[in-house]
Design a protein around this motif. Structure first.
Motif, PDB file in Angstrom:
ATOM      1  N   HIS A 135       0.831  -1.197   0.000  1.00 36.75           N
ATOM      2  CA  HIS A 135       0.000   0.000   0.000  1.00 36.75           C
ATOM      3  C   HIS A 135       0.867   1.248   0.000  1.00 36.75           C
ATOM      4  O   HIS A 135       2.073   1.175   0.210  1.00 36.75           O
ATOM      5  CB  HIS A 135      -0.931  -0.011   1.219  1.00 36.75           C
ATOM      6  CG  HIS A 135      -1.933  -1.108   1.180  1.00 36.75           C
ATOM      7  ND1 HIS A 135      -1.879  -2.207   2.012  1.00 36.75           N
ATOM      8  CD2 HIS A 135      -3.009  -1.303   0.379  1.00 36.75           C
ATOM      9  CE1 HIS A 135      -2.886  -3.025   1.735  1.00 36.75           C
ATOM     10  NE2 HIS A 135      -3.586  -2.499   0.755  1.00 36.75           N
ATOM     11  N   SER A 136       0.241   2.385  -0.255  1.00 32.68           N
ATOM     12  CA  SER A 136       0.964   3.658  -0.308  1.00 32.68           C
ATOM     13  C   SER A 136       0.435   4.582   0.781  1.00 32.68           C
ATOM     14  O   SER A 136      -0.659   4.366   1.300  1.00 32.68           O
ATOM     15  CB  SER A 136       0.794   4.304  -1.687  1.00 32.68           C
ATOM     16  OG  SER A 136      -0.568   4.583  -1.932  1.00 32.68           O
ATOM     17  N   PRO A 137       1.196   5.613   1.138  1.00 32.49           N
ATOM     18  CA  PRO A 137       0.760   6.525   2.201  1.00 32.49           C
ATOM     19  C   PRO A 137      -0.462   7.360   1.825  1.00 32.49           C
ATOM     20  O   PRO A 137      -1.179   7.826   2.704  1.00 32.49           O
ATOM     21  CB  PRO A 137       1.977   7.440   2.424  1.00 32.49           C
ATOM     22  CG  PRO A 137       3.122   6.738   1.791  1.00 32.49           C
ATOM     23  CD  PRO A 137       2.551   5.930   0.670  1.00 32.49           C
ATOM     24  N   HIS A 138      -0.689   7.554   0.520  1.00 33.48           N
ATOM     25  CA  HIS A 138      -1.772   8.428   0.068  1.00 33.48           C
ATOM     26  C   HIS A 138      -2.495   7.810  -1.124  1.00 33.48           C
ATOM     27  O   HIS A 138      -1.994   6.916  -1.787  1.00 33.48           O
ATOM     28  CB  HIS A 138      -1.223   9.801  -0.339  1.00 33.48           C
ATOM     29  CG  HIS A 138      -0.336  10.423   0.691  1.00 33.48           C
ATOM     30  ND1 HIS A 138      -0.815  10.946   1.866  1.00 33.48           N
ATOM     31  CD2 HIS A 138       1.012  10.593   0.723  1.00 33.48           C
ATOM     32  CE1 HIS A 138       0.181  11.410   2.584  1.00 33.48           C
ATOM     33  NE2 HIS A 138       1.307  11.213   1.918  1.00 33.48           N
TER      34      HIS A 138
ATOM     35  N   HIS B 193      -3.906   3.597  -0.532  1.00 32.52           N
ATOM     36  CA  HIS B 193      -3.654   3.696   0.903  1.00 32.52           C
ATOM     37  C   HIS B 193      -4.527   2.695   1.644  1.00 32.52           C
ATOM     38  O   HIS B 193      -5.632   2.381   1.204  1.00 32.52           O
ATOM     39  CB  HIS B 193      -3.980   5.122   1.378  1.00 32.52           C
ATOM     40  CG  HIS B 193      -3.886   5.288   2.859  1.00 32.52           C
ATOM     41  ND1 HIS B 193      -4.987   5.475   3.661  1.00 32.52           N
ATOM     42  CD2 HIS B 193      -2.814   5.283   3.683  1.00 32.52           C
ATOM     43  CE1 HIS B 193      -4.596   5.585   4.923  1.00 32.52           C
ATOM     44  NE2 HIS B 193      -3.292   5.472   4.958  1.00 32.52           N
TER      45      HIS B 193
ATOM     46  N   ASP C 281      -9.945   9.332   4.082  1.00 32.49           N
ATOM     47  CA  ASP C 281     -10.183   8.548   2.868  1.00 32.49           C
ATOM     48  C   ASP C 281     -11.679   8.442   2.572  1.00 32.49           C
ATOM     49  O   ASP C 281     -12.102   8.499   1.414  1.00 32.49           O
ATOM     50  CB  ASP C 281      -9.587   7.144   3.015  1.00 32.49           C
ATOM     51  CG  ASP C 281      -8.078   7.170   3.189  1.00 32.49           C
ATOM     52  OD1 ASP C 281      -7.407   7.852   2.401  1.00 32.49           O
ATOM     53  OD2 ASP C 281      -7.580   6.509   4.104  1.00 32.49           O
TER      54      ASP C 281
ATOM     55  N   THR D 284      -1.716   7.757  -7.609  1.00 29.33           N
ATOM     56  CA  THR D 284      -0.698   8.791  -7.699  1.00 29.33           C
ATOM     57  C   THR D 284      -0.137   8.816  -9.122  1.00 29.33           C
ATOM     58  O   THR D 284      -0.353   7.874  -9.904  1.00 29.33           O
ATOM     59  CB  THR D 284       0.452   8.527  -6.717  1.00 29.33           C
ATOM     60  OG1 THR D 284       1.127   7.321  -7.098  1.00 29.33           O
ATOM     61  CG2 THR D 284      -0.064   8.396  -5.283  1.00 29.33           C
TER      62      THR D 284
END
Length: 200
Positions: A148-151, A155, A162, A174
């Motif tokens: 997963h990603s921070p944003h 996320h 969210d 992103t």
């Protein structure tokens, strides 16, 4: 200076050519067709914004082209329950699970309606909108791999911010994820176009 800025924006917009992905939806949970159609529309919006066309089909439909069977096909199974408590590659902890056997090789994911319903009620958001966002997240895993990603849409776990972004149609991939998704789809298309002996 303004001309340079305009050229930069135009160049960025033309980095991607339109790509296509075929998604077969298996309604194992017997969810209402109108609900599924709205969720698909929500997912369409997310991918259309990055020049990716999603071609939806029902799981049982005959697929007319070999293209779908050889790498450009993704399968989403809709379940009317919660995920089993087992180890494995799980995304969003409860609402969905993607199965990625190798980098750039994923094609199958499950979405769990009861878990989506629970989160939608907790944050007061539309179930179909959230369901569509979970579909996008799971397809993201099939294209980007686990993790997963921070944003953004990848996320997890999703929180209040969210949920607000889901309401406002603001959860997106992103820029770097969009680039990787286009490259993945292009690589799958190239593999499809390769001579049969090269695909073995």
């Amino acid at each position: 200076m303004r001309l340079v800025a305009m050229v930069t924006v135009l160049s960025a917009g033309s980095l991607f050519s339109a790509e296509r992905m075929n998604v077969s939806v298996c309604n194992l949970g017997h969810l209402p067709e109108s609900f599924i159609a709205q969720a698909e529309s929500e997912a369409d919006t997310a991918f259309r914004g990055m020049d990716v066309e999603v071609v939806w089909a029902k799981c049982q439909d005959e697929v007319a082209t070999d293209e779908v069977d050889r790498g450009m096909r993704f399968v989403i199974r809709l379940r009317n329950d919660r995920p089993p408590k087992t180890a494995g590659l799980a995304s969003l902890d409860a609402m969905g699970r993607s199965y990625v056997s190798a980098p750039n090789a994923g094609y199958l994911a499950d979405i769990y309606y009861k878990a989506v319903e629970e989160l939608a009620q907790r944050y007061g958001i539309d179930e179909d909108g959230l369901f569509g966002s979970v579909i996008v997240h799971e397809l993201g895993h099939l294209l980007l791999g686990p993790g997963h990603s921070p944003h953004g849409i990848m996320h997890a776990p999703w929180n209040t911010a969210d949920a607000i972004a889901v309401k406002q149609r603001g959860l997106k991939f992103t820029a770097s994820q969009q680039t990787r998704i286009h490259r993945n789809l292009q690589a799958r298309k190239a593999a499809l176009a390769a001579p049969a002996q090269d695909r073995k």
